[in-house]
Structures are given as structure tokens and as C-alpha cells.
Design an enzyme around this catalytic site. Structure first.
Site, short mmCIF file in Angstrom:
data_model
loop_
_atom_site.label_atom_id
_atom_site.label_comp_id
_atom_site.label_asym_id
_atom_site.label_seq_id
_atom_site.Cartn_x
_atom_site.Cartn_y
_atom_site.Cartn_z
N TYR A 39 26.97 86.83 50.88
CA TYR A 39 25.88 85.87 51.08
C TYR A 39 26.30 84.45 50.68
O TYR A 39 25.59 83.49 50.95
CB TYR A 39 24.62 86.24 50.27
CG TYR A 39 23.99 87.57 50.59
CD1 TYR A 39 24.39 88.33 51.69
CD2 TYR A 39 22.99 88.09 49.77
CE1 TYR A 39 23.82 89.56 51.96
CE2 TYR A 39 22.40 89.31 50.05
CZ TYR A 39 22.83 90.05 51.13
OH TYR A 39 22.26 91.26 51.38
N HIS B 91 28.77 97.45 50.10
CA HIS B 91 27.79 96.83 51.00
C HIS B 91 27.55 97.63 52.28
O HIS B 91 26.42 97.75 52.76
CB HIS B 91 28.25 95.41 51.34
CG HIS B 91 27.15 94.49 51.73
ND1 HIS B 91 27.11 93.19 51.37
CD2 HIS B 91 26.02 94.69 52.47
CE1 HIS B 91 26.02 92.62 51.85
NE2 HIS B 91 25.35 93.51 52.53
#
Ligand SMILES: NC(=O)c1ccc[n+]([C@@H]2O[C@H](COP(=O)([O-])OP(=O)(O)OC[C@H]3O[C@@H](n4cnc5c(N)ncnc54)[C@H](OP(=O)(O)O)[C@@H]3O)[C@@H](O)[C@H]2O)c1
Length: 272
Positions: free
Chosen positions: A47, A105
Site C-alpha cells: 500500500y 498477502h
């Protein structure tokens, strides 16, 4: 705040998602969320906002041990040495000595799962994270991961909202003593004008988003809605003063289907 207990972890039922929040906006929202009572922040290496999440944490002046911080390792760092280096980099950016939860992830079929899980367990053992878990794992992969991991996994973070049926993942997690952490919990804002949620909301004096989030936490799921608007931070956490009836819960379950996924798989790794 309500908590979801999972293999030794105590995960606050509502957290702030931070995907796409950048720079000062991100730091300000994290700070404000913590001041409003949030105690769970979800970020990820990919991110590119771990530094700002750390800034928001410090600016809030909330004690570190009161906040549950999750970050995630991206799939290109799943080889054992890379994973440890990646975790270290995340801690440096966050300016923390440990996170509360470190997740893989997405699955990466090109690196043997047992090696990645061994490395993940190792970073836990050396104190870089209090807990470990996975994200976007199917039931079959989850079973494989639990069997191969030397340390308990505490969650599978998956897309979950009223339009997507996740019964199988929920049952698998429950069977392993793990939590489901729901991402895209307000279906990227699409629930806002849902007629069923609006009608149920009217009966409780709540918005559609609040009904949606309450439905998730009443299943013992932790939800991490994201907003870039300060006023919605309060809305998304103000869900602990009412209860949905069994009929209301069932009616919302009725909105879900196996085809309800919204995740843009353009965001998923390209394997080839
Ligand atoms: N593990 C993974 O692979 C993965 C994938 C996706 C997401 N995540 C995590 O999960 C978090 C949440 O998922 P998401 O960001 O995809 O979707 P989401 O939280 O379901 O939706 C975010 C969108 O909904 C709007 N919204 C938020 N609260 C609202 C409310 N009360 N009423 C109406 N609209 C509202 C926001 O708009 P405004 O900004 O205008 O309020 C934003 O556009 C992410 O930020 C990230 O931390 C993880």
C-alpha cells in the site's frame, strides 16, 4: 469495542483499512480514527503507506499496546530471506519494534508454501510480530497452510460482505480456531443504497453501512472498512449499541452469492 479471539490473538472487531490512503491524508485519518476509539489498523507493504500509518499512530498519542497493527508481506518477498528482510523494512517504515499481525498477502504458487510459512513463523519467534496469518487463501490452501506452519495462524483475511457468500471459508477458519478478517466489508461503498440494509437500518436508526458492519461483527468476524472521510470514521465504528435479530441476520445472508466477488484481480500478482 468487541474483540475476535483466535489462536491466542485478540483482534478488535472493527479496524481501519488503509488501502489507497496516502501521504498526509493517511496519517490524519489514522490519527483521527484512533482518537475516535479505533484500536485496529490494517496496512500492507504494497500500500506504500506504512510510514504514514506509523506517523498517525504516534500523533494519536494512544498507547502502542492498545492498538492492533496489521501489515502484510507481498508475494515477491516469499523466499525465506526476502520475507525477513521485508518484515524488517515494514517495521522500519512504521517505526515499530513489532507488529501485532503479519500476513502473507496472497498465495504464491511459485514458492513452496512450507518454506514461506517457516520464514513467517521465524519472524514471529524472533519478535517481529506477535501473531501471523494469511490472506486470500482458499479453503484447500488454508488447510495446507495450517498443517505446514510450525506456529498457529490466527486469521484468513478475505473479501467478505453481504453480496459474497463466504460460508466455506468461515467454517474452515472456525474449524482451525482462526478468525475471518473481512476486507471490502462495505462492498467498496456499494451497500450504501441497498434497499434491504436501508430498511433494516431504519428500524434501528442506523445507516446501511452500519447494518452491514454489524452483520459482520455479529458473526464474530473482524471488519476493516476504509474511508477517506473523517465523518464516516465515526459512522463505521458506531455499531456496538444495537443487535440484529436472527431474522434480520438471515435476510442479509440471503443477499449473498458465490458470484458476488468485487476484488479487482488486476491487483493480484501476475504469476507469469
Ligand atoms: N488482503 C487483501 O488482499 C485486501 C484487499 C482489499 C482490501 N484490503 C483491506 O481492506 C480494507 C477495506 O477494503 P476496501 O478498501 O477494498 O473496501 P471497503 O472498505 O469495503 O470500501 C471502501 C469504500 O467505501 C466507501 N465507504 C466507507 N465507509 C462508508 C460508509 N459508511 N458509507 C458509504 N460509503 C462508505 C469509501 O468511500 P469514502 O472514502 O468516500 O468514504 C470507499 O470508497 C482496505 O483498505 C485494505 O486495508 C485487503
Amino acid at each position: 469495542m468487541r474483540y475476535v479471539e483466535a489462536n491466542g490473538a485478540r483482534i478488535p472487531a472493527i479496524g481501519l483499512g488503509t488501502w489507497e490512503l496516502r501521504g498526509r491524508t493517511c496519517a490524519r485519518l489514522v490519527e483521527q480514527a484512533l482518537k475516535l476509539g479505533y484500536r485496529h489498523i490494517d496496512t500492507a507493504q504494497v500500500y506504500e503507506n506504512e510510514r504514514e500509518v506509523g506517523e498517525g499512530l504516534r500523533a494519536s498519542r494512544v498507547r502502542r499496546d492498545e492498538v492492533f497493527v496489521t501489515t502484510k508481506v507481498w508475494t515477491t518477498h516469499f523466499a525465506p530471506h526476502d520475507l525477513e528482510r521485508s518484515a524488517k523494512e515494514s517495521l522500519t517504515k512504521l517505526r515499530l519494534s513489532e507488529v501485532d499481525l503479519l500476513l502473507l498477502h496472497w498465495p504464491n504458487p511459485h514458492v513452496p508454501l512450507s518454506e514461506t510459512l517457516g520464514a513467517l513463523a521465524h519472524v514471529k519467534k524472533i519478535g517481529m510480530t506477535r501473531h501471523i496469518g494469511v490472506s486470500n487463501f482458499t479453503v484447500a490452501l488454508l488447510d495446507e497452510a495450517v498443517a505446514a506452519c510450525p506456529e498457529p495462524l490466527v486469521c484468513d483475511q478475505v473479501e467478505y460482505h453481504p453480496y459474497l457468500d463466504q460460508t466455506r471459508v468461515r467454517e474452515a477458519c472456525a474449524g482451525h480456531g482462526m478468525a475471518v478478517v473481512a476486507y471490502s466489508p462495505v462492498a467498496k461503498g456499494r451497500i450504501k443504497s441497498d434497499e434491504t440494509l436501508l430498511r433494516i437500518g431504519k428500524a434501528h436508526g442506523k445507516t446501511a453501512a452500519q447494518i452491514c458492519l454489524r452483520w459482520l461483527v455479529q458473526q464474530n468476524v473482524s471488519a476493516i472498512p476504509r474511508t477517506s472521510k473523517i465523518e464516516r470514521l465515526s459512522e463505521n465504528i458506531d455499531i456496538f449499541d444495537f443487535t440484529l435479530s436472527d431474522d434480520e441476520m438471515l435476510e442479509i445472508f440471503g443477499l449473498g452469492s458465490a458470484q458476488g466477488r468485487l476484488t479487482d484481480f488486476g491487483f493480484a500478482p501476475k504469476w507469469d
